[in-house]
Design an enzyme around this catalytic site. Structure first.
Site, PDB file in Angstrom:
ATOM      1  N   HIS A   1     -34.109  -5.709  60.564  1.00  0.00           N
ATOM      2  CA  HIS A   1     -33.156  -4.807  61.215  1.00  0.00           C
ATOM      3  C   HIS A   1     -31.907  -5.591  61.543  1.00  0.00           C
ATOM      4  O   HIS A   1     -31.967  -6.721  62.000  1.00  0.00           O
ATOM      5  CB  HIS A   1     -33.748  -4.189  62.481  1.00  0.00           C
ATOM      6  CG  HIS A   1     -34.373  -5.173  63.412  1.00  0.00           C
ATOM      7  ND1 HIS A   1     -35.623  -5.701  63.186  1.00  0.00           N
ATOM      8  CD2 HIS A   1     -33.923  -5.742  64.550  1.00  0.00           C
ATOM      9  CE1 HIS A   1     -35.916  -6.561  64.157  1.00  0.00           C
ATOM     10  NE2 HIS A   1     -34.897  -6.612  64.994  1.00  0.00           N
TER      11      HIS A   1
ATOM     12  N   ASN B   1     -31.970 -11.391  63.684  1.00  0.00           N
ATOM     13  CA  ASN B   1     -32.869 -12.419  64.176  1.00  0.00           C
ATOM     14  C   ASN B   1     -33.962 -12.626  63.134  1.00  0.00           C
ATOM     15  O   ASN B   1     -34.526 -11.662  62.618  1.00  0.00           O
ATOM     16  CB  ASN B   1     -33.470 -11.994  65.523  1.00  0.00           C
ATOM     17  CG  ASN B   1     -32.409 -11.918  66.612  1.00  0.00           C
ATOM     18  OD1 ASN B   1     -31.476 -12.709  66.618  1.00  0.00           O
ATOM     19  ND2 ASN B   1     -32.544 -10.967  67.522  1.00  0.00           N
TER      20      ASN B   1
ATOM     21  N   GLN C   1     -36.660 -12.812  67.039  1.00  0.00           N
ATOM     22  CA  GLN C   1     -37.213 -11.639  66.342  1.00  0.00           C
ATOM     23  C   GLN C   1     -38.529 -11.223  66.992  1.00  0.00           C
ATOM     24  O   GLN C   1     -39.441 -12.039  67.166  1.00  0.00           O
ATOM     25  CB  GLN C   1     -37.439 -11.949  64.851  1.00  0.00           C
ATOM     26  CG  GLN C   1     -37.828 -10.696  64.061  1.00  0.00           C
ATOM     27  CD  GLN C   1     -37.958 -10.947  62.558  1.00  0.00           C
ATOM     28  OE1 GLN C   1     -37.946 -12.095  62.102  1.00  0.00           O
ATOM     29  NE2 GLN C   1     -38.083  -9.878  61.800  1.00  0.00           N
ATOM     30  N   SER C   2     -38.594  -9.957  67.366  1.00  0.00           N
ATOM     31  CA  SER C   2     -39.813  -9.435  67.993  1.00  0.00           C
ATOM     32  C   SER C   2     -40.422  -8.282  67.204  1.00  0.00           C
ATOM     33  O   SER C   2     -41.582  -7.940  67.397  1.00  0.00           O
ATOM     34  CB  SER C   2     -39.513  -8.985  69.430  1.00  0.00           C
ATOM     35  OG  SER C   2     -38.538  -7.956  69.433  1.00  0.00           O
TER      36      SER C   2
END
Ligand code: 5GP
Ligand code: ZN
Length: 118
Positions: free
Chosen positions: A104, A91, A98-99
């Site tokens: 990753h 993401n 994406q958080s």
């Protein structure tokens, strides 16, 4: 864009450093793989460069060999924890989901996966 060894207040830098615990499944000199805390498949492992990059494009530009190592480790995880087939997701940006802003790869495996990203 150069990598930073560790970014203050980065969750995954803290996991790399060992100051936040994680269920680590594999580790090389430059990469670590640990289970996602909220798994979306029978095997859901996050593969993370130990150096801090914000997203996948930054790693690709700065250190393509490191990105290749992330993919090789993902393949090895799918081979050891599942049947070798896997989905790899990066993401990139909040609208993409994406958080955590330390790059990753999500390695999803262990089942026939659906497809409903929207
Ligand atoms: P993103 O949304 O940035 O693509 O993925 C971040 C992932 O990190 C999510 O799938 C989330 O479940 C996972 N995650 C968030 N906090 C933690 C944590 O403290 N430990 C682990 N192992 N995974 C986490
Ligand atoms: Zn970080």
């Amino acid at each position: 864009m150069t990598a930073r060894i560790m970014e203050a207040d980065c969750l995954f830098c803290k996991i790399v450093a060992g100051s936040i615990p994680a269920d680590v499944v594999t580790e090389t000199e430059r990469v670590i793989g640990f289970r996602d805390i909220d798994p979306q498949a029978p095997v859901h492992v996050l593969v993370v460069p130990k150096e801090h990059y914000g997203d996948v494009a930054q790693v690709a530009a700065a250190d393509p060999a490191l990105l290749a190592e992330v993919i090789t480790v993902a393949d090895q995880i799918a081979g050891s924890l599942a049947d070798g087939q896997f989905r790899l997701i990066f993401n990139s940006g909040p609208h993409a989901g994406q958080s955590v802003f330390h790059v990753h790869a999500h390695v999803l495996a262990g089942a026939k996966l659906g497809w409903s990203p929207a």
